[in-house]
Design an enzyme around this catalytic site. Structure first.
Site, mmCIF file in Angstrom:
data_model
loop_
_atom_site.group_PDB
_atom_site.id
_atom_site.type_symbol
_atom_site.label_atom_id
_atom_site.label_comp_id
_atom_site.label_asym_id
_atom_site.label_seq_id
_atom_site.Cartn_x
_atom_site.Cartn_y
_atom_site.Cartn_z
ATOM 1 N N ARG A 46 -18.505 -43.511 31.454
ATOM 2 C CA ARG A 46 -18.323 -43.494 29.838
ATOM 3 C C ARG A 46 -17.471 -44.710 29.374
ATOM 4 O O ARG A 46 -16.357 -44.907 29.437
ATOM 5 C CB ARG A 46 -17.103 -42.174 29.548
ATOM 6 C CG ARG A 46 -16.772 -42.088 28.343
ATOM 7 C CD ARG A 46 -15.863 -40.745 28.356
ATOM 8 N NE ARG A 46 -15.548 -40.282 26.789
ATOM 9 C CZ ARG A 46 -14.588 -40.735 26.025
ATOM 10 N NH1 ARG A 46 -13.756 -41.567 26.621
ATOM 11 N NH2 ARG A 46 -14.266 -40.543 24.862
ATOM 12 N N SER A 117 -20.475 -30.899 25.674
ATOM 13 C CA SER A 117 -19.004 -30.521 25.265
ATOM 14 C C SER A 117 -19.012 -29.575 24.334
ATOM 15 O O SER A 117 -19.897 -29.657 23.126
ATOM 16 C CB SER A 117 -18.303 -32.042 24.461
ATOM 17 O OG SER A 117 -18.096 -32.949 25.666
ATOM 18 N N LYS A 146 -8.965 -40.363 24.373
ATOM 19 C CA LYS A 146 -10.114 -40.264 23.208
ATOM 20 C C LYS A 146 -9.626 -40.230 21.868
ATOM 21 O O LYS A 146 -8.897 -39.520 21.288
ATOM 22 C CB LYS A 146 -10.851 -38.677 23.521
ATOM 23 C CG LYS A 146 -12.122 -38.349 22.606
ATOM 24 C CD LYS A 146 -12.667 -37.027 23.233
ATOM 25 C CE LYS A 146 -13.646 -36.501 22.051
ATOM 26 N NZ LYS A 146 -14.983 -37.406 21.917
HETATM 27 N N1 TZP Z 1 -13.068 -35.304 25.593
HETATM 28 C C1 TZP Z 1 -12.009 -34.291 25.618
HETATM 29 S S1 TZP Z 1 -10.440 -35.048 25.930
HETATM 30 C C2 TZP Z 1 -11.319 -36.614 26.456
HETATM 31 C C3 TZP Z 1 -12.703 -36.341 26.400
HETATM 32 C C4 TZP Z 1 -13.574 -37.304 26.893
HETATM 33 C C5 TZP Z 1 -10.396 -37.556 27.298
HETATM 34 C C6 TZP Z 1 -9.813 -36.914 28.434
HETATM 35 O O1 TZP Z 1 -8.925 -38.073 29.192
HETATM 36 P P1 TZP Z 1 -7.439 -37.654 29.884
HETATM 37 O O2 TZP Z 1 -7.084 -38.915 29.996
HETATM 38 O O3 TZP Z 1 -7.976 -37.000 31.164
HETATM 39 O O4 TZP Z 1 -6.690 -37.041 28.950
#
Ligand code: TZP
Ligand code: MG
Length: 219
Positions: A46, A117, A146
């Protein structure tokens, strides 16, 4: 090639590591290697945020990560970029609600793994109807990884979806750590996906191992 079976998908989702170059404290190839040594079961490339690689550099970087995954038998999923996934012959694609329509992506990728998602029952049902192999649900807890993340819904969203009959393989995401992974699994998730818990850890190996122990002991 046939679509991945549900039970195999559930196993793969257990500790799903997501990463791009901007998430890592150490050298990204080293971070991925350590995460695999620690026992992750699936990997998603990603590449987002300020300073993210584009074009040829993104392709080359993805190829290097994919090679590591291939050597170690870990499926390699690409976030958003269907064309990159096809060019690399990746194992799958993960898309969000703002990306290309899931039905069209399913047509483009054939039997490769498709993750979508979903934030609510309607999105989950639509993803299933479109041919998703798994859904990603979150953020469960607040996240810094995010930029446009929606409000955290807590593990209750998973319990709710399961209660409504959503039995597709489901991975939880957002703010998950070894400390809270148990309650996420207890709510009905098949696995946890994390960025920072592994990518920002002083030891990605130990961080992955702790998550693996928590998730597998919760079965
Ligand atoms: N989609 C929802 S939360 C997120 C994504 C890609 C980020 C998750 O990252 P982390 O650091 O595990 O909270
Ligand atoms: Mg997306």
């Amino acid at each position: 090639m046939a679509r991945i079976a549900s039970e195999a998908m559930r196993e793969r989702l257990k500790v799903y590591f997501i990463m791009g170059s901007t998430n890592c404290k150490k050298q990204p190839l080293e971070v991925l290697t350590e995460a695999i040594d620690g026992g992750i079961t699936l990997f998603q490339f990603r590449e987002k945020g300020s300073g993210a690689l584009v074009g040829e550099q993104k392709y080359e970087f993805a190829r290097q990560l994919q090679n590591i995954c291939k050597k170690r038998g870990i499926p390699f999923i690409v976030n958003d970029d269907v064309e990159l996934a096809l060019a690399l012959d990746a194992d799958g694609v993960h898309i969000g609600q703002d990306d290309e329509d899931a039905r069209i992506v399913r047509e483009k990728i054939g039997d490769k793994i498709l993750g979508v998602s979903a934030h609510n029952l309607k999105e989950a049902q639509a993803a299933i109807a479109a041919g998703a192999d798994y859904i990603g649900v979150g953020p469960i807890y607040p996240t810094k990884s995010k930029e446009d993340a929606k409000k955290a819904q807590g593990p209750e969203i998973i319990r709710f979806l399961r209660g409504q009959g959503v039995d597709i393989p489901l991975v939880a995401i957002g703010g998950i750590t070894a400390e809270n992974a148990g309650e996420v699994m207890n709510a009905g998730a098949d696995g946890v996906s994390v960025i920072s818990a592994i990518a920002s850890a002083a030891s990605p190996f130990l961080a992955a191992k702790q998550l693996v122990q928590t998730v597998f002991n919760n079965d």
